[in-house]
Design a protein around this motif. Structure first.
Motif, short mmCIF file in Angstrom:
data_model
loop_
_atom_site.label_atom_id
_atom_site.label_comp_id
_atom_site.label_asym_id
_atom_site.label_seq_id
_atom_site.Cartn_x
_atom_site.Cartn_y
_atom_site.Cartn_z
N MET A 39 42.44 34.13 35.45
CA MET A 39 41.95 35.31 36.16
C MET A 39 42.07 35.14 37.68
O MET A 39 42.30 36.10 38.39
CB MET A 39 40.50 35.60 35.79
N ARG A 78 32.33 36.57 31.69
CA ARG A 78 32.81 37.85 32.23
C ARG A 78 31.88 38.35 33.33
O ARG A 78 32.32 38.85 34.36
CB ARG A 78 32.89 38.92 31.14
N GLU A 132 42.31 40.49 31.94
CA GLU A 132 41.27 39.85 31.14
C GLU A 132 41.60 39.93 29.64
O GLU A 132 41.45 38.95 28.92
CB GLU A 132 39.94 40.54 31.44
#
Length: 184
Positions: A39, A78, A132
């Motif tokens: 990410m 997350r 993601e």
């Protein structure tokens, strides 16, 4: 001897057996780190965020309720990434480091480092939600059902969104390949 599940270990941690958290750390820290690395493309940030995940697991251990542990820990990851991203948004800098990490730190392999670097740059051009999904499903090998639980969605919706994200990645990857080859 039956291996103790993550869920059983986390319930023990929630009930005060804090030393057992090291088992969960050993089982999951590499995957969580790789999630963050894909990410952010930043080793130090990924290490810090991974450490933060396990600090939150410890802090909020009593909130764990017999659900799927992987879904629970990725939900924490997350949320931590979202907080990190919001902090970085104002002063957003190019997160692609010049050096390519060793193949041990990258989940997929390629004989051509230029292709690997190009794929990583293409992945970073996707919006965060698409990136993601690809990272969780294709690189972390998390099943659609678990991703759906993490995202509070349905497995079919996740499957469709992942397919669309992969299509976007493919377009970005090959569009920039054509641009480079036309320049030469």
């Amino acid at each position: 001897m039956k291996q103790i599940t993550d869920e059983e270990i986390m319930l023990a941690v929630a009930n005060g057996a804090l030393k057992k958290l090291s088992i969960l750390f050993d089982r999951h820290h590499v995957r969580i780190y790789n999630f963050f690395y894909k990410m952010t493309q930043n080793k130090m940030v990924s290490e810090d965020l991974t450490q933060e995940v396990f600090m939150k697991v410890l802090k909020y251990r009593t909130s764990y309720k017999e659900g799927n542990f992987t879904s629970w820990i990725y939900t924490i990851a997350r949320n931590i990434f979202s907080n990190y991203y919001q902090k970085q948004k104002k002063e957003r800098v190019n997160l692609i480091e010049d050096d390519i990490t060793s193949s041990e730190e990258v989940l997929f392999t390629s004989n051509n480092k230029d292709e690997l670097e190009h794929l990583q740059k293409s992945l970073l051009k996707l919006n965060d939600k698409d990136r993601e999904l690809i990272v969780m499903n294709k690189l972390q090998e998390i099943k659609y059902e678990q991703i759906a639980e993490i995202l509070d969605s349905s497995a079919n919706a996740v499957k469709v969104k992942t397919h669309r994200a992969l299509k976007k990645l493919k377009e970005i990857y090959f569009q920039s390949v054509k641009t480079v080859s036309n320049e030469n």
